[in-house]
Design a protein around this motif. Structure first.
Motif, PDB file in Angstrom:
ATOM      1  N   GLU A  45      26.564 -12.616  37.995  1.00 46.25           N
ATOM      2  CA  GLU A  45      26.337 -11.166  38.045  1.00 46.25           C
ATOM      3  C   GLU A  45      27.517 -10.444  38.684  1.00 46.25           C
ATOM      4  N   GLU A  46      28.049 -11.014  39.771  1.00 45.16           N
ATOM      5  CA  GLU A  46      29.213 -10.403  40.429  1.00 45.16           C
ATOM      6  C   GLU A  46      30.432 -10.429  39.511  1.00 45.16           C
ATOM      7  N   THR A  47      30.604 -11.524  38.771  1.00 44.80           N
ATOM      8  CA  THR A  47      31.722 -11.631  37.827  1.00 44.80           C
ATOM      9  C   THR A  47      31.613 -10.555  36.758  1.00 44.80           C
ATOM     10  N   GLU A  48      30.423 -10.355  36.226  1.00 42.51           N
ATOM     11  CA  GLU A  48      30.214  -9.327  35.195  1.00 42.51           C
ATOM     12  C   GLU A  48      30.465  -7.931  35.757  1.00 42.51           C
ATOM     13  N   ALA A  49      30.030  -7.674  36.991  1.00 38.95           N
ATOM     14  CA  ALA A  49      30.251  -6.372  37.625  1.00 38.95           C
ATOM     15  C   ALA A  49      31.738  -6.113  37.834  1.00 38.95           C
ATOM     16  N   LEU A  50      32.477  -7.141  38.249  1.00 39.61           N
ATOM     17  CA  LEU A  50      33.922  -6.987  38.421  1.00 39.61           C
ATOM     18  C   LEU A  50      34.588  -6.674  37.083  1.00 39.61           C
ATOM     19  N   ALA A  51      34.169  -7.356  36.038  1.00 41.03           N
ATOM     20  CA  ALA A  51      34.740  -7.121  34.711  1.00 41.03           C
ATOM     21  C   ALA A  51      34.465  -5.690  34.247  1.00 41.03           C
ATOM     22  N   GLU A  52      33.273  -5.179  34.521  1.00 43.60           N
ATOM     23  CA  GLU A  52      32.929  -3.793  34.147  1.00 43.60           C
ATOM     24  C   GLU A  52      33.804  -2.779  34.879  1.00 43.60           C
ATOM     25  N   GLU A  53      34.258  -3.136  36.077  1.00 41.77           N
ATOM     26  CA  GLU A  53      35.137  -2.250  36.845  1.00 41.77           C
ATOM     27  C   GLU A  53      36.605  -2.409  36.454  1.00 41.77           C
ATOM     28  N   GLY A  54      36.882  -3.308  35.507  1.00 41.64           N
ATOM     29  CA  GLY A  54      38.252  -3.516  35.065  1.00 41.64           C
ATOM     30  C   GLY A  54      39.028  -4.493  35.930  1.00 41.64           C
ATOM     31  N   ILE A  55      38.322  -5.298  36.697  1.00 45.03           N
ATOM     32  CA  ILE A  55      38.961  -6.284  37.565  1.00 45.03           C
ATOM     33  C   ILE A  55      38.880  -7.640  36.861  1.00 45.03           C
ATOM     34  N   ASP A  56      40.048  -8.176  36.489  1.00 42.38           N
ATOM     35  CA  ASP A  56      40.091  -9.451  35.778  1.00 42.38           C
ATOM     36  C   ASP A  56      39.822 -10.607  36.727  1.00 42.38           C
ATOM     37  N   VAL A  57      38.884 -11.451  36.337  1.00 40.94           N
ATOM     38  CA  VAL A  57      38.512 -12.630  37.118  1.00 40.94           C
ATOM     39  C   VAL A  57      38.505 -13.820  36.175  1.00 40.94           C
ATOM     40  N   MET A  58      39.051 -14.931  36.627  1.00 40.26           N
ATOM     41  CA  MET A  58      39.061 -16.137  35.806  1.00 40.26           C
ATOM     42  C   MET A  58      38.298 -17.244  36.510  1.00 40.26           C
ATOM     43  N   PRO A  59      37.180 -17.674  35.938  1.00 35.78           N
ATOM     44  CA  PRO A  59      36.451 -18.793  36.540  1.00 35.78           C
ATOM     45  C   PRO A  59      37.270 -20.071  36.425  1.00 35.78           C
ATOM     46  N   LEU A  60      37.290 -20.843  37.481  1.00 40.55           N
ATOM     47  CA  LEU A  60      38.012 -22.109  37.488  1.00 40.55           C
ATOM     48  C   LEU A  60      37.237 -23.110  38.333  1.00 40.55           C
ATOM     49  N   PRO A  61      36.661 -24.124  37.685  1.00 38.79           N
ATOM     50  CA  PRO A  61      35.959 -25.137  38.477  1.00 38.79           C
ATOM     51  C   PRO A  61      36.968 -25.979  39.237  1.00 38.79           C
ATOM     52  N   ILE A  62      36.823 -26.035  40.534  1.00 36.92           N
ATOM     53  CA  ILE A  62      37.743 -26.808  41.369  1.00 36.92           C
ATOM     54  C   ILE A  62      36.993 -28.028  41.897  1.00 36.92           C
ATOM     55  N   PRO A  63      37.481 -29.223  41.562  1.00 33.36           N
ATOM     56  CA  PRO A  63      36.817 -30.434  42.040  1.00 33.36           C
ATOM     57  C   PRO A  63      36.745 -30.464  43.567  1.00 33.36           C
ATOM     58  N   ALA A  64      35.689 -31.054  44.081  1.00 35.86           N
ATOM     59  CA  ALA A  64      35.466 -31.102  45.525  1.00 35.86           C
ATOM     60  C   ALA A  64      36.636 -31.738  46.261  1.00 35.86           C
ATOM     61  N   GLY A  65      37.286 -32.714  45.664  1.00 31.29           N
ATOM     62  CA  GLY A  65      38.401 -33.398  46.308  1.00 31.29           C
ATOM     63  C   GLY A  65      39.577 -32.491  46.595  1.00 31.29           C
TER      64      GLY A  65
END
Length: 158
Positions: A132-152
């Protein structure tokens, strides 16, 4: 020192270095052996051949070897090497991102907004957000890129 070729359930391959085979089995039993790419704990040991230095040996180039991969499929020559190269490049990219960003944790959305609206200095940040926060940021024109980061990658090993 024992070096084993390992693979997770998602078929990411990697090396594991252990003091002995018993050390590997002990860590495997306790769930301590994890995939550096996805963090998976379903790890299997792959067959590996020792490296032999056969001076004067010649290699056959008239036939391309087939490699068995996964559930009865056959990978064309070079496919496994290409997959490993891609995995290596991805891990290098994650290391670069970790080294060149500031971890703002769960304050990511808040800090991204502050940077976007020039209320905070511009810099590269990383953290966690909900969908939901990612979608809200996108609506405001703020580019966000999800990146899964391994625990290690979140803690250093050395």
């Amino acid at each position: 020192m024992k070096v084993f070729d390992l693979r997770c359930a998602l078929e990411h391959t990697f090396e594991g270095w252990f003091g002995s085979e018993d050390d590997y089995l002990s860590q495997q039993t306790r769930g301590l052996v994890t995939c550096p790419v996805c963090g998976g704990t379903e790890i299997v040991r792959m067959p590996s051949a020792p490296r032999l230095n056969l001076s004067g040996a010649t290699s056959r180039t008239d036939a391309a070897p087939a490699v068995v991969q996964g559930q009865g499929t056959v990978a064309p020559p070079g496919a496994i090497e290409a997959k490993r190269e891609l995995q290596t490049l991805w891990l290098k990219a994650v290391r670069h991102i970790m080294a060149n960003t500031e971890d703002v944790g769960s304050n990511f959305a808040e800090e991204a907004r502050r940077i976007h609206y020039q209320e905070a200095p511009e810099r590269n940040i990383r953290g966690t957000v909900t969908l939901e926060e990612t979608e809200a940021l996108a609506e405001e024109g703020i580019d966000v890129m999800p990146l899964p980061i391994p625990a290690g990658f979140k803690d250093t090993l050395q």
